[in-house]
Design a protein around this motif. Sequence first.
Motif, PDB file in Angstrom:
ATOM      1  N   LYS A  55       0.847  -1.198   0.000  1.00  0.00           N
ATOM      2  CA  LYS A  55       0.000   0.000   0.000  1.00  0.00           C
ATOM      3  C   LYS A  55       0.881   1.246   0.000  1.00  0.00           C
ATOM      4  O   LYS A  55       0.572   2.242  -0.667  1.00  0.00           O
ATOM      5  N   ALA A  56       1.977   1.174   0.746  1.00  0.00           N
ATOM      6  CA  ALA A  56       2.916   2.299   0.781  1.00  0.00           C
ATOM      7  C   ALA A  56       3.506   2.544  -0.603  1.00  0.00           C
ATOM      8  O   ALA A  56       3.626   3.688  -1.049  1.00  0.00           O
ATOM      9  N   LEU A  57       3.864   1.473  -1.286  1.00  0.00           N
ATOM     10  CA  LEU A  57       4.462   1.604  -2.614  1.00  0.00           C
ATOM     11  C   LEU A  57       3.508   2.287  -3.582  1.00  0.00           C
ATOM     12  O   LEU A  57       3.921   3.149  -4.376  1.00  0.00           O
ATOM     13  N   ILE A  58       2.234   1.950  -3.512  1.00  0.00           N
ATOM     14  CA  ILE A  58       1.229   2.596  -4.370  1.00  0.00           C
ATOM     15  C   ILE A  58       1.182   4.094  -4.095  1.00  0.00           C
ATOM     16  O   ILE A  58       1.129   4.919  -5.015  1.00  0.00           O
ATOM     17  N   ASP A  59       1.232   4.472  -2.813  1.00  0.00           N
ATOM     18  CA  ASP A  59       1.163   5.893  -2.463  1.00  0.00           C
ATOM     19  C   ASP A  59       2.434   6.645  -2.863  1.00  0.00           C
ATOM     20  O   ASP A  59       2.362   7.793  -3.309  1.00  0.00           O
ATOM     21  N   TYR A  60       3.600   6.019  -2.703  1.00  0.00           N
ATOM     22  CA  TYR A  60       4.826   6.676  -3.169  1.00  0.00           C
ATOM     23  C   TYR A  60       4.772   6.898  -4.679  1.00  0.00           C
ATOM     24  O   TYR A  60       5.210   7.949  -5.177  1.00  0.00           O
TER      25      TYR A  60
END
Length: 268
Positions: free
Chosen positions: A89-94
């Motif tokens: 989920k973090a990767l999507i936001d970055y």
Amino acid sequence: MSKTITGLPMRRLNVMLWSIFWVELCVAAVPLGLKALQEGINAQYRKNYEKALEYYTQAIDSGELSKETLALAYNNRADAWVATAHYYKALIDYNEAIKLDPRASYFNRRGILEAKLEQYDKAIKDYSESIKRDKTKAYVYNNRGWAYYKQRNFDAAIRDFDQAIKLNPRYAFAYDNRGWVRFRKGEREEALRDLSRAIQLEPNNPEFYNDRGVVLTDLEKFDDALRDFEKALSLKPDYTEALKNQQIARKAKKGINLERLKSINFGK
């Protein structure tokens, strides 16, 4: 003599009341998206990551943020996802933050996550893009150097640690990392100098003592190594790697035949 209320002259009280009203009016005029973003930052500062995620989502969904501010909200929410171990989920936001505002710091943050996921090629690419956009940040060179180390590209790693130290001569982690890579290259005396410098700069970091203890064990300086492991454990009593390494050094001191390097639990 002017009439006073609670010890203040009436004229001064009127000015204060008008000031309070004006502040409240200004606060009321702040868009809800910006309010939510600020609340998210406050919650994240307090390490209340669940609340931070709620506020950042409100800010993102508000439709009121500028392109740059929306990118910040995505980046910060990604940081909160990382803190709660929701890495993809973090990767999507970055990714969203970088699409909106491809600034150096966002590439570095995504690189850190990719390295955590052991995606070192991607991490190096992101660190390199960060450096291309801003060559002044010692910590990005340090981060890329560590990714090179994990790929066993020791020479490239040392070049990056050299640059990090050039930019910040008091960067203890860069000295520790360079010392460790030098040790893995077999340059033990050079490693010892770097690790000792790291300790000199940050004498309360248990990892530095553990790392130097490993090098000292390999150099068969067992008493010095044991002192370093003891110091590491005094600073961090639950430091598993230091405890294991201490046991190895004690056995080696007693003359138990240990295969150099391979027997030592590096923890890195």
